[in-house]
Design a protein around this motif. Structure first.
Motif, PDB file in Angstrom:
ATOM      1  N   ILE A  32      42.082  80.314   5.292  1.00  0.00           N
ATOM      2  CA  ILE A  32      40.817  80.761   5.891  1.00  0.00           C
ATOM      3  C   ILE A  32      39.759  79.670   5.756  1.00  0.00           C
ATOM      4  CG2 ILE A  32      38.966  82.464   5.637  1.00  0.00           C
ATOM      5  CD1 ILE A  32      41.095  84.407   4.650  1.00  0.00           C
ATOM      6  N   THR A  33      38.875  79.585   6.749  1.00  0.00           N
ATOM      7  CA  THR A  33      37.775  78.606   6.703  1.00  0.00           C
ATOM      8  C   THR A  33      36.438  79.345   6.645  1.00  0.00           C
ATOM      9  OG1 THR A  33      37.725  78.533   9.122  1.00  0.00           O
ATOM     10  CG2 THR A  33      39.086  76.889   7.999  1.00  0.00           C
ATOM     11  N   ASP A  34      35.370  78.565   6.346  1.00  0.00           N
ATOM     12  CA  ASP A  34      34.036  79.175   6.252  1.00  0.00           C
ATOM     13  C   ASP A  34      33.411  79.419   7.618  1.00  0.00           C
ATOM     14  OD1 ASP A  34      34.171  79.198   3.519  1.00  0.00           O
ATOM     15  OD2 ASP A  34      33.250  77.213   3.303  1.00  0.00           O
ATOM     16  N   SER A  35      33.899  78.742   8.631  1.00  0.00           N
ATOM     17  CA  SER A  35      33.362  78.948   9.972  1.00  0.00           C
ATOM     18  C   SER A  35      34.513  78.800  10.963  1.00  0.00           C
ATOM     19  CB  SER A  35      32.250  77.938  10.271  1.00  0.00           C
ATOM     20  OG  SER A  35      32.766  76.623  10.212  1.00  0.00           O
ATOM     21  N   THR A  37      36.201  80.535  15.019  1.00  0.00           N
ATOM     22  CA  THR A  37      36.052  81.392  16.192  1.00  0.00           C
ATOM     23  C   THR A  37      36.301  82.855  15.886  1.00  0.00           C
ATOM     24  OG1 THR A  37      36.839  79.553  17.524  1.00  0.00           O
ATOM     25  CG2 THR A  37      36.797  81.707  18.580  1.00  0.00           C
ATOM     26  N   TYR A  38      37.332  83.129  15.072  1.00  0.00           N
ATOM     27  CA  TYR A  38      37.745  84.518  14.886  1.00  0.00           C
ATOM     28  C   TYR A  38      37.511  84.969  13.430  1.00  0.00           C
ATOM     29  CZ  TYR A  38      39.983  83.434  19.278  1.00  0.00           C
ATOM     30  OH  TYR A  38      40.210  83.028  20.564  1.00  0.00           O
ATOM     31  N   PRO A  39      36.680  85.998  13.244  1.00  0.00           N
ATOM     32  CA  PRO A  39      36.452  86.492  11.876  1.00  0.00           C
ATOM     33  C   PRO A  39      37.701  87.170  11.324  1.00  0.00           C
ATOM     34  CG  PRO A  39      35.378  87.927  13.483  1.00  0.00           C
ATOM     35  CD  PRO A  39      35.923  86.753  14.253  1.00  0.00           C
ATOM     36  N   VAL A  40      37.849  87.081  10.007  1.00  0.00           N
ATOM     37  CA  VAL A  40      38.959  87.764   9.328  1.00  0.00           C
ATOM     38  C   VAL A  40      38.392  89.023   8.674  1.00  0.00           C
ATOM     39  CG1 VAL A  40      40.703  87.614   7.520  1.00  0.00           C
ATOM     40  CG2 VAL A  40      40.164  85.602   8.917  1.00  0.00           C
ATOM     41  N   ILE A  41      38.843  90.183   9.150  1.00  0.00           N
ATOM     42  CA  ILE A  41      38.361  91.452   8.614  1.00  0.00           C
ATOM     43  C   ILE A  41      39.368  91.930   7.577  1.00  0.00           C
ATOM     44  CG2 ILE A  41      37.627  93.788   9.163  1.00  0.00           C
ATOM     45  CD1 ILE A  41      35.910  91.530  10.400  1.00  0.00           C
ATOM     46  N   SER A  42      38.859  92.140   6.359  1.00  0.00           N
ATOM     47  CA  SER A  42      39.764  92.522   5.273  1.00  0.00           C
ATOM     48  C   SER A  42      39.243  93.795   4.608  1.00  0.00           C
ATOM     49  CB  SER A  42      39.887  91.352   4.300  1.00  0.00           C
ATOM     50  OG  SER A  42      40.897  91.588   3.369  1.00  0.00           O
ATOM     51  N   GLY A  43      38.952  93.719   3.285  1.00  0.00           N
ATOM     52  CA  GLY A  43      38.519  94.926   2.588  1.00  0.00           C
ATOM     53  C   GLY A  43      37.029  95.005   2.341  1.00  0.00           C
ATOM     54  N   GLY A  44      36.257  94.051   2.854  1.00  0.00           N
ATOM     55  CA  GLY A  44      34.815  94.068   2.604  1.00  0.00           C
ATOM     56  C   GLY A  44      34.020  94.572   3.794  1.00  0.00           C
ATOM     57  N   LYS A  46      31.816  92.646   5.187  1.00  0.00           N
ATOM     58  CA  LYS A  46      31.606  91.465   6.015  1.00  0.00           C
ATOM     59  C   LYS A  46      32.922  90.700   6.112  1.00  0.00           C
ATOM     60  CE  LYS A  46      26.742  90.966   4.820  1.00  0.00           C
ATOM     61  NZ  LYS A  46      25.720  90.135   4.160  1.00  0.00           N
ATOM     62  N   PRO A  47      33.060  89.840   7.125  1.00  0.00           N
ATOM     63  CA  PRO A  47      34.298  89.050   7.232  1.00  0.00           C
ATOM     64  C   PRO A  47      34.526  88.219   5.970  1.00  0.00           C
ATOM     65  CG  PRO A  47      33.009  88.890   9.241  1.00  0.00           C
ATOM     66  CD  PRO A  47      32.138  89.591   8.246  1.00  0.00           C
ATOM     67  N   MET A  48      35.809  88.085   5.564  1.00  0.00           N
ATOM     68  CA  MET A  48      36.104  87.286   4.374  1.00  0.00           C
ATOM     69  C   MET A  48      36.197  85.802   4.718  1.00  0.00           C
ATOM     70  SD  MET A  48      40.187  88.024   3.731  1.00  0.00           S
ATOM     71  CE  MET A  48      40.319  86.813   2.404  1.00  0.00           C
ATOM     72  N   GLY A  49      36.108  85.467   6.011  1.00  0.00           N
ATOM     73  CA  GLY A  49      36.176  84.077   6.460  1.00  0.00           C
ATOM     74  C   GLY A  49      36.577  84.042   7.920  1.00  0.00           C
ATOM     75  N   PHE A  50      37.118  82.898   8.335  1.00  0.00           N
ATOM     76  CA  PHE A  50      37.497  82.744   9.746  1.00  0.00           C
ATOM     77  C   PHE A  50      38.887  82.122   9.834  1.00  0.00           C
ATOM     78  CE2 PHE A  50      32.969  83.061   9.578  1.00  0.00           C
ATOM     79  CZ  PHE A  50      32.642  83.808  10.697  1.00  0.00           C
ATOM     80  N   TYR A  51      39.527  82.382  10.995  1.00  0.00           N
ATOM     81  CA  TYR A  51      40.900  81.923  11.194  1.00  0.00           C
ATOM     82  C   TYR A  51      41.009  81.396  12.617  1.00  0.00           C
ATOM     83  CZ  TYR A  51      45.997  82.133  10.484  1.00  0.00           C
ATOM     84  OH  TYR A  51      47.322  81.824  10.329  1.00  0.00           O
ATOM     85  N   GLU A  52      41.997  80.563  12.858  1.00  0.00           N
ATOM     86  CA  GLU A  52      42.106  79.937  14.175  1.00  0.00           C
ATOM     87  C   GLU A  52      42.765  80.832  15.225  1.00  0.00           C
ATOM     88  OE1 GLU A  52      46.240  77.553  13.082  1.00  0.00           O
ATOM     89  OE2 GLU A  52      44.362  76.467  13.356  1.00  0.00           O
TER      90      GLU A  52
END
Length: 382
Positions: A32-35, A37-44, A46-52
């Protein structure tokens, strides 16, 4: 079966019978990256980060399984659903947004069903058996239209009030720093004009009730927030814990770490003080007013000096020995009292706004939830 307000018969069914519940796919933090295109939705929340890449399309309902378990959200753009995220896909008899509003109105119920395990989670069985009202689609569409419009108005008002709150805080800080521009007056080190008590040492035994323990997290910029913790020490241990010096009304506190440099004034004496808190009291109150000391320590000039003397990058901290040597300008006592009078008026105005605006935001949110729940309540058929 139930009836809506217009006597239309409403059917209920379990979520598993009227929607598909699908978990996401695990990816690790290292992917996962800090910025991106696509947010990573997990258990929080807010998004836990971003993925390609993404594995779910836009306009999808998500519910956290772990972390903020039970948190219902709406994803308006494509995203990656991690393995602790439930995605909900309604059947053709349900409007997607209608189902979202129904699930959101059950937010507190879902929170209440989280397990007490560590970490807590929302079991799939509980979610699957949640009963969902299924009115005709035209009624669902009507409700969605009303609630979406109401939600948009609430969000717009909240954004404006939040911007107003930020602006008023900055305005107060600007005028406070103007009033505290006193470089033409003599400077003194804190240790030369104050009695000092540093409460570092052994962590006191904490209990469920007794004498309230003020820790660094209770000290905000200018006041003590007693609502931020519920830590106490035994009354019989109080004298030993406070043997270096008991708090007195007007004493000035400053935090040395987590957070570093927050300042408050003692407003009640029935409290104990924890580590990472240093107490200053003027040696001669006719030379240095305690409240002036509080304001000057909060000002930009002193905070800048403190930050330069502090160490650490992620978590800043300052040693007491360095803090005591920092200097402050001290005008004559009449000038100090004049400054106190001006800043207290600013503070009163600012406090009214700082308290009033969040209350207004909370009120508007409650109003939205009230009408949402009214719209989504269906009277029982008799």
């Amino acid at each position: 079966m139930h009836r809506w307000k217009n006597e239309t018969v409403i059917r209920y069914d379990s979520l598993e019978n009227c929607a598909r519940i699908k978990r996401g796919t695990r990816i690790t933090k290292s992917e996962i990256t800090d910025s991106g295109t696509y947010p990573v939705i997990s258990g929080g929340e807010k998004p836990m980060g971003f993925y390609e890449m993404f594995n779910r399309d836009s306009n999808t309902i998500t519910i956290a399984q772990y972390g903020a378990a039970g948190y219902v959200d709406w994803q308006s753009s494509p995203f990656w659903a991690n393995d602790v995220c439930y995605c909900i896909y309604p059947s053709s008899e349900l409007n997607n947004r209608f189902l979202y509003h129904v699930l959101k109105s059950n937010q507190n119920y879902l929170y209440s069903q989280r397990t007490k395990a560590i970490p807590a989670h929302l079991p799939l069985k509980i979610l699957s058996q949640l009963m969902i009202p299924i009115p005709p689609l035209e009624i669902q569409n009507e409700i969605v239209c009303i609630l979406d419009s109401f939600a948009a108005l609430t969000a717009e008002l909240t954004a404006k009030l939040t911007a107003e709150l930020t602006a008023r805080k900055k305005q107060y800080e600007f005028y406070r720093n103007k009033v505290l521009s006193l470089s033409n007056f003599p400077y003194y080190s804190l240790e030369s004009v104050c009695n000092i008590v540093d409460y570092r040492g052994k962590t006191p035994k904490k209990v469920d009730k007794g004498v309230f323990l003020v820790t660094a997290k209770n000290i905000r910029m200018g006041y003590i927030d007693y609502s931020l913790s519920s830590e106490y020490v035994l009354e019989e241990d109080y004298d030993e814990i406070m043997h270096r010096g008991k708090p007195r009304i007007g004493d000035v506190l400053i935090t040395t770490e987590a957070p570093c440099g927050f300042v408050a004034q003692i407003d009640r004496e029935d409290v104990a003080l924890a580590q990472r808190v240093i107490k200053y009291s003027p040696k001669n109150p006719s030379f240095l007013e305690p409240t002036y000391l509080k304001y000057i320590l909060m000002g930009d000039e002193f905070q800048h000096k403190l930050n330069n003397a502090a160490t650490g990058s992620t978590v800043k901290g300052i040693k007491g020995s360095k803090l005591h040597q920092l200097t402050i300008p001290i005008p004559d006592i009449s000038k100090q009292r004049e400054i106190i009078s001006i800043l207290k008026q600013f503070e009163t105005l600012s406090t009214d706004i700082i308290i009033g605006l969040p209350a207004e935001i909370a009120s508007r949110q409650k109003q939205y939830e009230y009408y949402r729940d009214k719209l989504l309540s269906f009277t029982t058929d008799v």
